[in-house]
Design an enzyme around this catalytic site. Sequence first.
Site, PDB file in Angstrom:
ATOM      1  N   ASP A  12      -0.156  -0.722   4.472  1.00 38.79           N
ATOM      2  CA  ASP A  12      -0.838   0.577   4.130  1.00 38.79           C
ATOM      3  C   ASP A  12      -1.818   1.158   5.070  1.00 38.79           C
ATOM      4  O   ASP A  12      -2.323   0.257   6.131  1.00 38.79           O
ATOM      5  CB  ASP A  12      -1.328   0.657   2.610  1.00 38.79           C
ATOM      6  CG  ASP A  12      -2.232   2.067   2.334  1.00 38.79           C
ATOM      7  OD1 ASP A  12      -1.321   3.201   2.401  1.00 38.79           O
ATOM      8  OD2 ASP A  12      -3.191   2.094   1.975  1.00 38.79           O
ATOM      9  N   ASP A  14      -4.695   4.178   5.394  1.00 36.47           N
ATOM     10  CA  ASP A  14      -6.215   4.547   4.853  1.00 36.47           C
ATOM     11  C   ASP A  14      -6.731   3.797   3.957  1.00 36.47           C
ATOM     12  O   ASP A  14      -6.089   3.452   2.839  1.00 36.47           O
ATOM     13  CB  ASP A  14      -6.054   5.879   4.368  1.00 36.47           C
ATOM     14  CG  ASP A  14      -5.702   7.094   5.427  1.00 36.47           C
ATOM     15  OD1 ASP A  14      -6.530   7.279   6.204  1.00 36.47           O
ATOM     16  OD2 ASP A  14      -4.461   7.459   5.232  1.00 36.47           O
ATOM     17  N   ASP A 174      -4.158  -1.298  -0.711  1.00 34.76           N
ATOM     18  CA  ASP A 174      -5.465  -0.995  -1.203  1.00 34.76           C
ATOM     19  C   ASP A 174      -5.688  -0.440  -2.465  1.00 34.76           C
ATOM     20  O   ASP A 174      -6.605  -0.191  -3.273  1.00 34.76           O
ATOM     21  CB  ASP A 174      -6.465  -0.406  -0.414  1.00 34.76           C
ATOM     22  CG  ASP A 174      -6.257   1.139  -0.218  1.00 34.76           C
ATOM     23  OD1 ASP A 174      -5.036   1.459  -0.055  1.00 34.76           O
ATOM     24  OD2 ASP A 174      -7.201   1.865  -0.396  1.00 34.76           O
TER      25      ASP A 174
END
Length: 228
Positions: A12, A14, A174
């Site tokens: 991922d 951000d 995240d």
Amino acid sequence: MAEGLMSVLVFDLDGTLVSSMEDLVATLNVVMTEAGYSAIPEGDIAHMVGMGAKVLIQRALDFNGIEWTEETVAPLFEHFLEYYAANIAVHTKPFEGVITALEMFRKEGWKLAVCTNKAERLTLPLLEELNLTRHFDSIVGGDTFAVSKPHAEPIHGAIQRAGGTVAGSIMIGDSGTDIDAARNAGIPVIAVDFGYTPVPVSELGPDKIISHFDELAVAINDLNKAIA
């Protein structure tokens, strides 16, 4: 160690590879205040990130108590894209240990990919600005395919475009979106605990959790031993 140079680490963006919250906060609040709405505190925005800019705006309108429609969101979305593109890396930078880890994994034979829900028109310039593009064999944005995470297709697409196979590949993210996407794609997932999520990743059932990129290699080795 990747087997046959075909396994892929899918990251991922951000909250996983890069710390981008300051620039996302600044952009969202410019868009909201110029449209006559209230600014959103950074602590609340952190819970809104993960499904792309359009959903971020929808959640910001919810925060303001506004009943939105696609017509309401469209001009705000375009303003967001334009402003963010012009200010994409004022504060954004890779998390500590990211570059070292990416270089190490490439030397070990892993293929590397990015799979984010950020639009391509923002993802590609951001990675270029931060000199990260060179590390990746494929980059998939939230609009690269007809669906975005948590659907499996973007994960599978990122793996395929990287020249890899689903077997042996691993997702690193995240949020619940990343964890669900990995589950749907049939690959294990490692979660970072320093990203952007309204629920602690420890409550979302990833296969492993790390608190620094220095810990990623050990987590991957542990997963590979468990699978073997």
